[in-house]
Design an enzyme around this catalytic site. Structure first.
Site, PDB file in Angstrom:
ATOM      1  N   HIS A 287      52.293 -21.771   8.907  1.00  0.00           N
ATOM      2  CA  HIS A 287      52.696 -20.748   7.947  1.00  0.00           C
ATOM      3  C   HIS A 287      51.690 -19.599   8.038  1.00  0.00           C
ATOM      4  O   HIS A 287      50.545 -19.810   8.424  1.00  0.00           O
ATOM      5  CB  HIS A 287      52.725 -21.306   6.523  1.00  0.00           C
ATOM      6  CG  HIS A 287      53.915 -22.169   6.234  1.00  0.00           C
ATOM      7  ND1 HIS A 287      54.008 -23.462   6.703  1.00  0.00           N
ATOM      8  CD2 HIS A 287      55.051 -21.930   5.538  1.00  0.00           C
ATOM      9  CE1 HIS A 287      55.156 -23.979   6.299  1.00  0.00           C
ATOM     10  NE2 HIS A 287      55.810 -23.067   5.599  1.00  0.00           N
TER      11      HIS A 287
ATOM     12  N   SER B 191      59.430 -21.297   1.891  1.00  0.00           N
ATOM     13  CA  SER B 191      57.959 -21.234   1.864  1.00  0.00           C
ATOM     14  C   SER B 191      57.400 -19.963   2.481  1.00  0.00           C
ATOM     15  O   SER B 191      56.318 -19.501   2.087  1.00  0.00           O
ATOM     16  CB  SER B 191      57.375 -22.457   2.579  1.00  0.00           C
ATOM     17  OG  SER B 191      57.866 -22.557   3.906  1.00  0.00           O
TER      18      SER B 191
END
Length: 265
Positions: free
Chosen positions: A246, A40
């Site tokens: 993230h 990711s």
């Protein structure tokens, strides 16, 4: 400052839109070939913008491979990175994109093998001591077994793409040591423990890269002062749901892409 940031973000998205065109794996090869592998953090989770054709892989037109390719028109990008990918997933599902004609490979992987999501969940819901134990165990794995597993993967990449330059990008520390997190605040002890796992991942990845003579790009310094819950975050905080911890759009641009450009020119 707010207007300047809006202008910067707008420019990034316009820039990334061009990159998205070049990230289609089926595109005919012209010039040099760039293959992007990984999880990711490579696919751009956290930007909030995704190619609908990538499905659960959540590849973004603003991930660092697309941003880099947009600025290097002599490269054609094959972006096969995928959210949730482990080392085994990269080996089984992504290495087929490589070949003797591949000139550049980038990769970020290992966080899912170190159970990053489970550790985050433990630190969010359990005590300081439980969080410390979870990060300690995974840090030990990252500095030991993960090194062997990553080195094996790097060797497989070199076998599949013998003529390629292989660049491995690590993970940033996720949390600012000060500031308030929304929804569930995190104690200084938990922040230190979680950032310690990020350090272990960086050290393990660097050791594996040295073992196989591939290039390692440490992004921790680039993100320093920009952790989640701080005053100028480039990492998504708890309000981002599944994109928590993230990089933000600015994190991919000013953190990952900037470091990749420093290394590759």
């Amino acid at each position: 400052m707010r207007k300047l940031m809006s202008a910067v973000v707008g420019a990034v998205l316009a820039f990334a839109g061009t990159a998205g065109v070049m990230s289609t794996p089926a595109q005919a090869a012209t010039g040099q070939e760039y293959v992007a592998l990984g999880d990711s953090y490579a696919s751009g989770v956290g930007t909030g913008y995704y190619d609908s054709g990538s499905g659960d892989c959540k590849r973004s037109p603003a991930d660092y491979p697309a941003l880099w390719a947009a600025a290097h028109a002599d490269y054609t990008l094959k972006d096969v990175s995928c959210s949730g990918a482990t080392i085994a997933d990269v080996r089984d599902k992504q290495l087929s994109a490589l070949g003797a004609g591949t000139d550049l490979v980038t990769l970020t992987v290992g966080g899912n093998d170190a159970q990053f999501s489970s550790v985050v969940r433990a630190c969010l819901t359990q005590s300081d001591s439980y969080c410390a134990t979870a990060t300690l165990w995974m840090s030990y794995y990252a500095r030991n077994q993960l090194v062997t597993e990553l080195a094996g993967l790097y060797g497989d990449i070199r076998s599949k793409a013998p003529n390629a330059r292989i660049v491995v990008l690590g993970y940033p520390r996720t949390l600012s040591p000060t500031g308030t997190c929304p929804l569930v605040d995190l104690s200084p002890a938990k922040r230190t423990a979680m950032n310690g796992l990020a350090d272990a991942l960086a050290e393990g990845t660097a050791a594996a890269a040295a073992e196989e003579s591939v290039e390692f790009v440490d992004v921790r310094a680039a993100f320093q002062g920009h952790g989640a819950c701080g005053s100028d975050p480039w990492i998504n905080d708890l309000s981002a749901g599944t994109e928590v911890f993230h990089p933000t759009l600015m994190g991919y641009l000013a953190g990952y892409d900037a470091r990749l450009n420093e290394v590759t020119g």
